[in-house]
Design a protein around this motif. Structure first.
Motif, PDB file in Angstrom:
ATOM      1  N   HIS A   1      -5.173   6.043  -1.379  1.00 10.46           N
ATOM      2  CA  HIS A   1      -4.065   5.089  -1.245  1.00 10.46           C
ATOM      3  C   HIS A   1      -4.065   4.077  -2.383  1.00 10.46           C
ATOM      4  CE1 HIS A   1      -3.558   7.066   2.457  1.00 10.46           C
ATOM      5  NE2 HIS A   1      -4.303   6.284   3.235  1.00 10.46           N
TER       6      HIS A   1
ATOM      7  N   GLU B   1       0.858  -1.177   0.000  1.00  7.66           N
ATOM      8  CA  GLU B   1       0.000   0.000   0.000  1.00  7.66           C
ATOM      9  C   GLU B   1       0.894   1.226   0.000  1.00  7.66           C
ATOM     10  OE1 GLU B   1      -3.889   0.945   2.329  1.00  7.66           O
ATOM     11  OE2 GLU B   1      -2.258   1.797   3.543  1.00  7.66           O
TER      12      GLU B   1
ATOM     13  N   ARG C   1       0.749   5.297   0.326  1.00  7.67           N
ATOM     14  CA  ARG C   1      -0.201   6.232   0.883  1.00  7.67           C
ATOM     15  C   ARG C   1      -0.150   7.591   0.199  1.00  7.67           C
ATOM     16  NH1 ARG C   1       1.035   6.394   7.070  1.00  7.67           N
ATOM     17  NH2 ARG C   1       3.191   6.362   6.279  1.00  7.67           N
TER      18      ARG C   1
ATOM     19  N   ASN D   1      -2.278  11.430   0.664  1.00  4.12           N
ATOM     20  CA  ASN D   1      -3.294  12.308   1.236  1.00  4.12           C
ATOM     21  C   ASN D   1      -3.258  13.639   0.511  1.00  4.12           C
ATOM     22  OD1 ASN D   1      -2.526  10.431   3.752  1.00  4.12           O
ATOM     23  ND2 ASN D   1      -4.613  11.199   3.975  1.00  4.12           N
TER      24      ASN D   1
ATOM     25  N   SER E   1      -7.965  10.884   1.361  1.00  2.00           N
ATOM     26  CA  SER E   1      -6.889   9.970   0.994  1.00  2.00           C
ATOM     27  C   SER E   1      -7.199   9.263  -0.319  1.00  2.00           C
ATOM     28  CB  SER E   1      -6.666   8.925   2.091  1.00  2.00           C
ATOM     29  OG  SER E   1      -7.787   8.077   2.196  1.00  2.00           O
TER      30      SER E   1
END
Lengths: 116, 111
Positions: free
Chosen positions: A75, A20, A22, A24, A73
């Motif tokens: 992701h 994953e 990330r 934001n 987010s």
């Protein structure tokens, strides 16, 4: 104005493990969201995008991303990575008004390294 | 990438010299963009164009100028190159499905 934060500058992952990456974002208006991939010594290639509709977006090479408006987010995930996924991944955001007039704002990138 | 090419691919130049990078598109698109890519900053917008002779500044425009005399060509000029302008430069055009199509990049080294 928009901004994008990719907190992980480098992510090492063993081959066939899940990953994953990330992302934001911050924006005062509605946004479109993108993930781009850059293989070594190449340009950027669109991996997937969220424009509207389903918040789970599927892209090329088995990648998917989920738009979460409440957490701002987007992701990126892949259930099982391959050596060929070694690359740099960029998250980007734009506004949703005039096509072509909406400039993309990029994060600083996450370098994904797959360990055999 | 199909429809957009950059030249040169690599360039080494000396501090204080002028440098021009070229972006050429065959998509007849109104908008064109110049970005620079640096490890600690990702991609940042330098200048963009919204038509022939119509250009505007981006986030990091100081030290750069642009020109667009034809729809297909967008030129980026460093009037007097500095070491801080060592970077990889990408040109982009909007793609039909939102987002951009990028060129292959120009790696510029200022020594």
């Amino acid at each position: 104005a928009q901004s994008v934060t990719q907190l992980d500058s480098q992510v090492p992952v063993f081959e066939e493990a899940p990953v994953e990456l990330r992302c934001n974002y911050s924006s005062s208006v509605s946004v479109y969201l993108f993930w781009y991939v850059q293989y070594p010594n190449q340009g950027l290639q669109l991996l997937l995008k969220y424009l509207s509709g389903s918040t789970l977006v599927k892209g090329i090479n088995g990648f998917e991303a989920e738009f979460n408006k409440s957490q701002t987010s987007f992701h990126l995930r892949k259930p099982s990575v391959h050596i060929s996924d070694t690359a740099e991944y960029f998250c980007a955001v734009s506004g949703t008004t005039n096509f072509g007039n909406e400039k993309l704002t990029f994060g600083t990138g996450t370098r994904l390294t797959i360990i055999p | 990438d199909a429809g957009i090419t950059q030249s040169p691919r690599h360039k080494v130049t000396e501090t204080g010299t002028p440098v021009t990078l070229r972006c050429h598109q065959t998509e007849n698109h109104r908008y064109m963009y110049w970005y620079r890519q640096d490890p600690e900053h990702g991609l940042r917008l330098i200048h963009y164009s919204y038509g022939v002779k119509d250009t505007d500044k981006g986030e990091v425009s100081d030290g750069y100028s642009v020109s667009r005399s034809k729809t297909e060509d967008f030129l980026l000029t460093l009037e007097s190159a500095t070491s801080s302008q060592t970077s990889v430069y990408f040109c982009a055009i909007p793609s039909g499905s939102r987002g951009y199509t990028f060129g292959s990049g120009t790696r510029l080294t200022v020594v």
